[in-house]
Design an enzyme around this catalytic site. Sequence first.
Site, PDB file in Angstrom:
ATOM      1  N   ARG A  64     -43.528 -21.845 -35.745  1.00  0.00           N
ATOM      2  CA  ARG A  64     -43.942 -20.539 -35.221  1.00  0.00           C
ATOM      3  C   ARG A  64     -42.827 -19.536 -35.459  1.00  0.00           C
ATOM      4  O   ARG A  64     -41.663 -19.809 -35.261  1.00  0.00           O
ATOM      5  CB  ARG A  64     -44.367 -20.633 -33.748  1.00  0.00           C
ATOM      6  CG  ARG A  64     -43.375 -20.231 -32.704  1.00  0.00           C
ATOM      7  CD  ARG A  64     -42.245 -21.218 -32.514  1.00  0.00           C
ATOM      8  NE  ARG A  64     -41.270 -20.838 -31.518  1.00  0.00           N
ATOM      9  CZ  ARG A  64     -40.093 -20.251 -31.802  1.00  0.00           C
ATOM     10  NH1 ARG A  64     -39.750 -19.943 -33.022  1.00  0.00           N
ATOM     11  NH2 ARG A  64     -39.256 -19.975 -30.830  1.00  0.00           N
TER      12      ARG A  64
ATOM     13  N   ASP B 130     -39.774 -22.548 -23.740  1.00  0.00           N
ATOM     14  CA  ASP B 130     -39.955 -21.901 -22.428  1.00  0.00           C
ATOM     15  C   ASP B 130     -40.550 -22.895 -21.441  1.00  0.00           C
ATOM     16  O   ASP B 130     -40.157 -22.938 -20.272  1.00  0.00           O
ATOM     17  CB  ASP B 130     -40.918 -20.707 -22.543  1.00  0.00           C
ATOM     18  CG  ASP B 130     -40.428 -19.666 -23.522  1.00  0.00           C
ATOM     19  OD1 ASP B 130     -39.207 -19.587 -23.747  1.00  0.00           O
ATOM     20  OD2 ASP B 130     -41.279 -18.933 -24.066  1.00  0.00           O
TER      21      ASP B 130
HETATM   22  C1  26A Z   1     -35.870  -9.860 -27.536  1.00  0.00           C
HETATM   23  N1  26A Z   1     -36.861 -10.788 -28.047  1.00  0.00           N
HETATM   24  C2  26A Z   1     -36.864 -11.003 -29.473  1.00  0.00           C
HETATM   25  C3  26A Z   1     -37.724 -11.456 -27.166  1.00  0.00           C
HETATM   26  C4  26A Z   1     -38.721 -12.359 -27.587  1.00  0.00           C
HETATM   27  C5  26A Z   1     -39.490 -13.004 -26.595  1.00  0.00           C
HETATM   28  N2  26A Z   1     -39.300 -12.813 -25.283  1.00  0.00           N
HETATM   29  C6  26A Z   1     -38.341 -11.942 -24.943  1.00  0.00           C
HETATM   30  N3  26A Z   1     -37.579 -11.279 -25.840  1.00  0.00           N
HETATM   31  N4  26A Z   1     -39.166 -12.786 -28.797  1.00  0.00           N
HETATM   32  C7  26A Z   1     -40.152 -13.675 -28.559  1.00  0.00           C
HETATM   33  N5  26A Z   1     -40.358 -13.795 -27.233  1.00  0.00           N
HETATM   34  C8  26A Z   1     -41.333 -14.633 -26.517  1.00  0.00           C
HETATM   35  O1  26A Z   1     -40.989 -15.961 -26.702  1.00  0.00           O
HETATM   36  C9  26A Z   1     -42.135 -16.711 -26.378  1.00  0.00           C
HETATM   37  C10 26A Z   1     -42.057 -18.047 -27.027  1.00  0.00           C
HETATM   38  O2  26A Z   1     -40.913 -18.718 -26.668  1.00  0.00           O
HETATM   39  C11 26A Z   1     -42.754 -14.495 -27.022  1.00  0.00           C
HETATM   40  O3  26A Z   1     -43.439 -13.492 -26.312  1.00  0.00           O
HETATM   41  C12 26A Z   1     -43.334 -15.885 -26.788  1.00  0.00           C
HETATM   42  O4  26A Z   1     -44.303 -15.909 -25.765  1.00  0.00           O
END
Ligand code: 26A
Length: 345
Positions: free
Chosen positions: A133, A300
């Site tokens: 992913r 997560d």
């Molecule tokens: C600052 N960034 C890049 C992010 C994220 C994030 N959540 C917070 N900050 N980039 C991806 N995600 C979330 O990670 C989850 C999977 O581990 C996505 O929304 C996704 O649900």
Amino acid sequence: MQGENLRENLLLGMGNPLLDISANVDKQFLQKYNMKENNAILADESHKNLTGDLIDQYKAEFIAGGSVQNTLRVAQWLLEKPRVTTFFGCVGTDKYSQILKEGAQSEGVNVIYQLNDTVPTGTCAVLITGPNRSLCADLGAANCFTIDHIKNPANRKLIEGAQYFYISGFFLTVSPPTILETAKHALANDRPFIMNLSAPFVSQLYKEPLMQVMPYIDLLFGNETEAETFATEQNFGTKDLKEIALKICKLPKQNEARSRVCVITNGHNPVILARDGKITEYPVDVLTREQLVDTNGAGDAFAGGFLAQYIQEQPLDVCVRCGVWAATQIVQRSGCTFSGKATFQ
Ligand code: 26A
């Protein structure tokens, strides 16, 4: 699972609330946007048509996301008692934030968003190619979170009442002052402060704020690529995950009475836990290709399962087993979602 020592607002988390826009894509699509198979990045100008393309060309699904919010939702699923967890993050005043709030609240998280009425709620493009992913977050309102949110009296009370604090490395891109203030509060009250490495780019591009907060971290999660990148950036001189975990534990620490725990997940390979100069490894259930639907949210969910036990002061091996169990459930479904009662034993 409903322990007697569970109470409201035991665990307080902060992060970026994002709505995931998720689809199975082909490799050419990844290449079109110059994205790697398994990574998490921040969107820039080159990604401005990405979510539109996902929706138009690949029948994308909309799923509640945001790393810390996912973790708290999974913890709530296991804990059963509502509002044991509280979540802070910033959203816009739009339909997406309603979807996010209703989702997380109905699953038991006490959601206290900071609202921004000029910037839309953040989204995250999720590009699935087989077992991989690739995430590209357009933070939108999430990026507008300010330290005011934890200074307002009602929220200050929640911080003072919480016993455990969990913040993603991702949140270092948004509000290092909020993270530091929370970390200092945790230290002053001898309460566990927990973080996640979140993505390789955090150790590279947000090295300075990360290392500023590191001395306060009592428990740190990461996966194999995040740990390797961290080690490279810190000149650890090793790519061995066990050595890296041990070295992370040994980095300077404020509260010396509480030894740092470092937990590294490694796909279907055993989970590595380092503490007090010792490594313990825990096997992971290996799934068939058919069982493995979507690894988005696996890390997560691992943290959610782990923390559901940790906040009940269960031994670390129960915490890891529960983390593995939760991650195994989530990868068999699309996004970080679950249904029915959690049956972890
Ligand atoms: C600052 N960034 C890049 C992010 C994220 C994030 N959540 C917070 N900050 N980039 C991806 N995600 C979330 O990670 C989850 C999977 O581990 C996505 O929304 C996704 O649900």
